[in-house]
Scaffold this motif. Structure first.
Motif, short mmCIF file in Angstrom:
data_model
loop_
_atom_site.label_atom_id
_atom_site.label_comp_id
_atom_site.label_asym_id
_atom_site.label_seq_id
_atom_site.Cartn_x
_atom_site.Cartn_y
_atom_site.Cartn_z
N UNK A 35 9.03 -11.14 2.90
CA UNK A 35 8.92 -11.12 1.44
C UNK A 35 7.93 -10.04 1.00
N UNK A 36 8.33 -8.81 1.26
CA UNK A 36 7.47 -7.66 0.98
C UNK A 36 8.21 -6.66 0.12
N UNK A 37 7.47 -6.02 -0.78
CA UNK A 37 8.09 -4.98 -1.61
C UNK A 37 8.44 -3.76 -0.78
N UNK A 38 7.64 -3.50 0.26
CA UNK A 38 7.85 -2.35 1.12
C UNK A 38 7.71 -2.77 2.58
N UNK A 39 8.71 -3.47 3.10
CA UNK A 39 8.61 -3.91 4.50
C UNK A 39 8.68 -2.73 5.46
N UNK A 40 8.00 -2.89 6.56
CA UNK A 40 8.14 -1.91 7.64
C UNK A 40 9.57 -1.98 8.18
N UNK A 41 10.12 -0.87 8.65
CA UNK A 41 11.45 -0.92 9.25
C UNK A 41 11.47 -1.93 10.40
#
Length: 484
Positions: A35-41
């Protein structure tokens, strides 16, 4: 050559504690939330897991990208069925079979993913849910188990239901008084018997931090593992920390209801690092390292000796999590949003004895959105601007006792603006709060407060990219309507 034998003996003696530690924490797990706006790949996260020797991962759904990246890694995986899908799984065997086929069978048979568990729901009996999932959890569990049997996977993949520790309680305040909560006792017995009959474990989430959060009179030292707490005596058994006491309350509850030998998984345990006066890196490091040291000897708890099966909560911070339980919800990770370690933590799984950061992380430019120097604090648009920025950004690091709690008024405003700016990929439009904001290349961070630069967005598909841009445009229209 004459001292070779003696030198080897000395080296072995020196290494014995380290080798025992390595063996004792073999198989440590972690929760991987997205649940992140900018998740790591996903590939970056899987490498992070492997680099840190984390051999088990617990997911909260069955995200295709995450599972695909886990293929061939050897990491044991627990996939999850969200609570909002329980009713569908409960009412339709066909839906359960389709879910298992798509999210388990396909990945196991074609993707070489080592799926070992399916978590049916997540804390579905939490008291704050007011019974919403009471009637759907058990039939959903039955249908998923039947679907696994039909798929020929029931011997390899086990079902479980991660429960919050509030499903049991003690009538005496001591572990030996443990039993399932009276209002859900029958439901718990049904589910626990079904799990036990199918060789599945009881999964429980234990949070000493929450004990401290909800009860200001909770003895702080009892949350940690340093042995400084006033011991609790339970019929001759001594408890010096709340984790052991809580775990053994469950052991007693299981034992009283005929499940003395049932396996137990600690599905979540951790300590947040921000968002509350008791959530900081110092306490988090103290708790997490204390816990790792506590379980390293494989001695277990007074009522259940032997190694513990544990998933740390959590791997990485999630800035899009609901903050309804508290602002700390977005800060459970042992790593920041960008995969950088927050504090020193020896999991006993790396040669360095320290956490290894995520590699090849790509950041946006080194620029921040802050309050304009010429802007006045009494500008009538500031209150609305900050409210808007915090609603769509993340201001959980602001407030009493938090990492950014030492900022002055201008600092607070700048932090809010920057959070919104970074979440929107440093788009020019995201730093155009009327006459009060500007972009700077001078880092406004303080000794304790980190003004983030967001990582480059990872898009699993075009739909996500369109959704992100659309959200920004819609948000700006709403904001302009408010301030004009």
């Amino acid at each position: 050559m004459g001292c070779l034998k003696g030198c080897v003996i000395i080296i072995i003696i020196i290494l014995i504690p380290f080798l025992c530690w390595m063996e004792s924490v073999d198989g440590i797990g972690a929760n991987w939330g997205t649940q992140s706006s900018h998740p790591l790949p996903p590939e970056t996260v899987v490498k992070l897991l492997r680099d840190n020797g984390i051999q088990k991962v617990k997911l909260f759904d069955a995200d295709y990208g995450s599972l695909r990246a886990l293929g061939g890694s050897g990491i044991e995986v627990m996939v999850g069925i969200p609570n909002d899908m329980l009713a569908t799984m409960a009412s339709s065997m066909k839906a359960a079979e389709k879910w298992v086929s798509k999210n388990v069978s396909d990945h196991v048979n074609n993707g070489n993913v080592n799926i070992r568990y399916v978590a049916v729901g997540n804390e579905p009996f939490l008291s704050t849910y007011n019974g919403t999932f009471l009637k759907s959890t058990y039939p959903a569990l039955q249908n998923i188990q039947a679907a696994l049997i039909k798929a020929g996977l029931a011997t390899k993949v086990k079902v479980t239901v991660p429960q919050n520790a509030d499903v049991y309680e003690s009538s005496t305040g001591a572990p030996s008084g443990g039993d399932f909560r009276a209002d859900i006792h029958d439901f718990m017995i049904k589910i626990t018997k079904f799990l036990n009959d199918n060789g599945s474990p009881f999964t429980v989430n234990i949070y000493p931090f929450i004990s401290l959060y909800i009860n200001p009179n909770f003895p702080v030292e009892y949350a940690f593992f340093d042995g400084n707490a006033t011991p609790v005596n339970d019929g001759g058994t001594t408890y010096t920390n709340v984790f052991d006491a809580n775990y053994d309350t469950l052991v007693w509850a299981l034992q009283k209801n005929g499940f003395a030998n049932m396996g137990i998984i600690v599905g979540e345990i951790g300590w947040p690092s921000d968002g509350d006066r008791n959530a900081n890196n110092q306490y988090a490091q103290r708790f997490m390292q204390g816990f790792m040291t506590h379980i390293a000897g494989n001695k277990g708890t007074p009522m259940r000796t032997g190694p513990l099966d544990v998933y740390l909560f959590s791997l990485i911070d999630e800035d899009d999590k609901s903050i309804q339980p508290g602002n700390f919800e977005r800060h459970w990770g042992v790593f920041y949003y960008d995969g950088q370690p927050k504090y020193s933590l020896n999991l006993g799984t790396t040669n360095s004895g320290a956490l290894i950061p995520a590699s090849n992380v790509r950041y946006l430019q080194k620029k921040w959105c802050v309050m304009k120097d010429s802007a006045k604090l009494d500008d009538p648009s500031i209150a609305q601007s900050v409210s808007y920025a915090c609603a769509l950004g993340d201001c959980t690091s602001l407030g009493y006792g938090t990492s950014c709690g030492d900022l002055d008024a201008r600092g607070n405003i700048s932090y809010a603006f920057n959070s919104y700016y970074q979440k929107n990929d440093q788009a020019d439009e995201a730093c155009k709060f009327p006459n009060v904001s500007m972009v700077t290349k001078e880092d406004p961070s303080t000794r304790t407060c980190r003004f983030e630069i967001m990582i480059e967005p990872y898009f699993a598909g075009v739909d996500r990219l369109i959704g992100s841009v659309g959200s920004l445009v819609a948000g700006l229209v709403l904001f302009l309507a408010l301030v004009l």
